[in-house]
Design a protein around this motif. Sequence first.
Motif, mmCIF file in Angstrom:
data_model
loop_
_atom_site.group_PDB
_atom_site.id
_atom_site.type_symbol
_atom_site.label_atom_id
_atom_site.label_comp_id
_atom_site.label_asym_id
_atom_site.label_seq_id
_atom_site.Cartn_x
_atom_site.Cartn_y
_atom_site.Cartn_z
ATOM 1 N N GLY A 71 -3.338 14.727 9.440
ATOM 2 C CA GLY A 71 -2.613 13.878 8.497
ATOM 3 C C GLY A 71 -1.617 12.967 9.188
ATOM 4 N N SER A 72 -0.960 13.481 10.213
ATOM 5 C CA SER A 72 0.023 12.679 10.943
ATOM 6 C C SER A 72 -0.644 11.548 11.718
ATOM 7 N N LEU A 73 -1.811 11.840 12.317
ATOM 8 C CA LEU A 73 -2.531 10.801 13.057
ATOM 9 C C LEU A 73 -3.011 9.702 12.110
ATOM 10 N N ALA A 74 -3.544 10.112 10.959
ATOM 11 C CA ALA A 74 -3.925 9.117 9.956
ATOM 12 C C ALA A 74 -2.690 8.393 9.444
ATOM 13 N N GLY A 75 -1.574 9.118 9.437
ATOM 14 C CA GLY A 75 -0.325 8.544 8.959
ATOM 15 C C GLY A 75 0.254 7.470 9.851
ATOM 16 N N VAL A 76 -0.229 7.364 11.107
ATOM 17 C CA VAL A 76 0.244 6.287 11.972
ATOM 18 C C VAL A 76 -0.141 4.940 11.353
ATOM 19 N N GLY A 77 -1.416 4.824 10.971
ATOM 20 C CA GLY A 77 -1.846 3.594 10.311
ATOM 21 C C GLY A 77 -1.157 3.390 8.986
ATOM 22 N N TRP A 78 -1.035 4.489 8.220
ATOM 23 C CA TRP A 78 -0.335 4.412 6.937
ATOM 24 C C TRP A 78 1.130 4.069 7.149
ATOM 25 N N GLY A 79 1.718 4.623 8.192
ATOM 26 C CA GLY A 79 3.127 4.353 8.481
ATOM 27 C C GLY A 79 3.374 2.898 8.829
ATOM 28 N N VAL A 80 2.403 2.280 9.508
ATOM 29 C CA VAL A 80 2.518 0.847 9.799
ATOM 30 C C VAL A 80 2.566 0.065 8.489
ATOM 31 N N TYR A 81 1.662 0.420 7.583
ATOM 32 C CA TYR A 81 1.637 -0.253 6.267
ATOM 33 C C TYR A 81 2.956 -0.039 5.524
ATOM 34 N N MET A 82 3.433 1.212 5.502
ATOM 35 C CA MET A 82 4.668 1.517 4.765
ATOM 36 C C MET A 82 5.876 0.848 5.428
ATOM 37 N N SER A 83 5.858 0.726 6.753
ATOM 38 C CA SER A 83 6.948 0.052 7.440
ATOM 39 C C SER A 83 7.001 -1.424 7.041
ATOM 40 N N LEU A 84 5.811 -2.027 6.916
ATOM 41 C CA LEU A 84 5.754 -3.417 6.500
ATOM 42 C C LEU A 84 6.225 -3.564 5.056
ATOM 43 N N VAL A 85 5.863 -2.611 4.213
ATOM 44 C CA VAL A 85 6.325 -2.633 2.818
ATOM 45 C C VAL A 85 7.829 -2.494 2.763
ATOM 46 N N ALA A 86 8.363 -1.550 3.544
ATOM 47 C CA ALA A 86 9.811 -1.297 3.547
ATOM 48 C C ALA A 86 10.597 -2.478 4.087
ATOM 49 N N ALA A 87 9.967 -3.273 4.957
ATOM 50 C CA ALA A 87 10.671 -4.402 5.582
ATOM 51 C C ALA A 87 10.697 -5.646 4.709
ATOM 52 N N ARG A 88 10.009 -5.613 3.568
ATOM 53 C CA ARG A 88 9.963 -6.794 2.713
ATOM 54 C C ARG A 88 11.345 -7.124 2.150
#
Length: 231
Positions: free
Chosen positions: A214-231
């Motif tokens: 889950g954490s490894l898959a979460g790297v890609g998800w985390g990139v997406y969420m980081s971009l969302v959070a940075a809006r």
Amino acid sequence: MALPPIVTATIQSAVLAATSNLLAQGLTVYQNETPFIIDWVPVFQFVVYALVNVPPNFLWQDFLESAFPACHISPPPVAVAPAAASDDKAPRQEVKRSELVESKLNKTNTAIKMILDQTVGAAVNTFLFSLFIHSIQAAMARPLGAPLSNPERSAQYLFSRGAIDYSKVDWTDVVAHSRAEFYLILVAGWRLWPFVSLINFAFIKSIEGRNLVGSLAGVGWGVYMSLVAAR
């Protein structure tokens, strides 16, 4: 002395959370064609979120596995066939002890766990993520032009007095933002996490292993969420 599995899982997730945020920052500066200067504040925020979020999720996965075991034990055909021939001792005589039983995937339990994880688990995690990120961003707000507001001074800002001040948080605004983006993030997550859950529940036996996947898959998800959070 080995660390408890829940501690190991939390540390792994914190490292991967930092990695995903750094990747998101790198992607942003690449798209904008600007110099890459690491802003350590959002990295810190995502690491803290991982430290807070992973332990309850580890326990949630442990509960799901305890309540709905992924596998059940049954005798293989090689052991059943002699017994069917009315020879009570045949299974023990003709097959090894380790071959008397085999582990089979419980499809019903796997389906139940996936449904619970992608409804109850996903909904709670999505809303809590938004609440956490919006609140800590408000608590660590750096107005443009203020001292230590530039990314190149972000590390210094983290160690400054009053770097985190939750008295500045407008919780009504935080909740409103969290509600507004809830379905957007939830639906986006359904494009990834059901497949991760299927792999975890069907093929990965240990809770530690599932958390790592889950954490490894979460790297890609985390990139997406980081971009969302940075809006």
